[in-house]
Design a protein around this motif. Structure first.
Motif, short mmCIF file in Angstrom:
data_model
loop_
_atom_site.label_atom_id
_atom_site.label_comp_id
_atom_site.label_asym_id
_atom_site.label_seq_id
_atom_site.Cartn_x
_atom_site.Cartn_y
_atom_site.Cartn_z
N GLU A 3 -18.03 7.57 32.82
CA GLU A 3 -18.35 7.77 31.21
C GLU A 3 -18.25 9.55 31.26
OE1 GLU A 3 -20.70 6.09 29.49
OE2 GLU A 3 -19.90 4.41 30.57
N LEU A 5 -16.94 12.91 28.47
CA LEU A 5 -15.76 12.56 27.33
C LEU A 5 -14.67 11.61 27.37
CD1 LEU A 5 -15.55 14.53 25.01
CD2 LEU A 5 -14.39 15.62 26.59
N GLU A 6 -13.49 11.38 28.38
CA GLU A 6 -12.59 11.03 28.24
C GLU A 6 -13.44 8.73 27.77
OE1 GLU A 6 -11.23 10.88 32.14
OE2 GLU A 6 -10.20 12.96 31.45
N ALA A 7 -14.96 8.51 28.81
CA ALA A 7 -15.28 7.51 28.16
C ALA A 7 -15.07 6.92 26.52
CB ALA A 7 -16.16 7.01 28.83
N ASN A 8 -15.71 8.46 26.32
CA ASN A 8 -16.13 8.17 24.43
C ASN A 8 -14.97 8.70 23.17
OD1 ASN A 8 -18.87 8.21 25.16
ND2 ASN A 8 -18.85 10.91 25.36
N LEU A 9 -14.36 9.13 24.05
CA LEU A 9 -12.08 8.93 23.55
C LEU A 9 -11.75 8.05 23.94
CD1 LEU A 9 -11.26 13.03 24.73
CD2 LEU A 9 -12.28 11.90 22.45
N ARG A 11 -13.64 4.95 24.18
CA ARG A 11 -14.17 3.88 22.82
C ARG A 11 -13.67 4.12 21.40
NH1 ARG A 11 -18.56 3.74 26.30
NH2 ARG A 11 -19.46 6.60 26.09
N THR A 12 -13.59 5.36 20.74
CA THR A 12 -12.83 6.02 19.62
C THR A 12 -11.68 5.41 19.12
OG1 THR A 12 -14.41 7.75 19.88
CG2 THR A 12 -12.85 7.85 18.14
#
Length: 97
Positions: A3, A5-9, A11-12
């Motif tokens: 979870e 920043l890397e997870a958000n990147l 997903r994007t």
């Protein structure tokens, strides 16, 4: 992926078309973690394999005996291959082709 920043990147990135080779190099120049770098390279290799398969179908179906078999995704295969290699300018070409 964890979870944060890397997870958000991630997903994007997965929701998008992906990235071209020049942008892949730029991402790798940022020195991501080894896990992220491997994941990016693995995904890019997968996209290269997919484009290669589509290009093979494109070439095969441009033979006069197989032209009627050409599907839309195969018709655009060469554009996707160029975009993957040098950047995403294919959106501008769709109206021309």
């Amino acid at each position: 992926m964890e979870e944060g920043l890397e997870a958000n990147l991630a997903r994007t990135y997965l929701q998008a078309w992906g990235i071209c080779f020049p942008h892949l190099l730029r991402l790798l120049e940022q020195r991501p973690s080894l896990e992220v770098a491997r994941w990016l390279l693995s995904d890019f290799q997968s996209k290269l394999r997919q484009r290669s398969e589509r290009l093979e179908a494109y070439i095969h179906k441009h033979d006069v005996h197989h032209r009627h078999e050409l599907r839309e995704e195969e018709r655009l295969a060469w554009i996707e291959a160029v975009a993957l290699t040098v950047g995403d300018f294919h959106k501008n070409l769709r109206g021309v082709l």
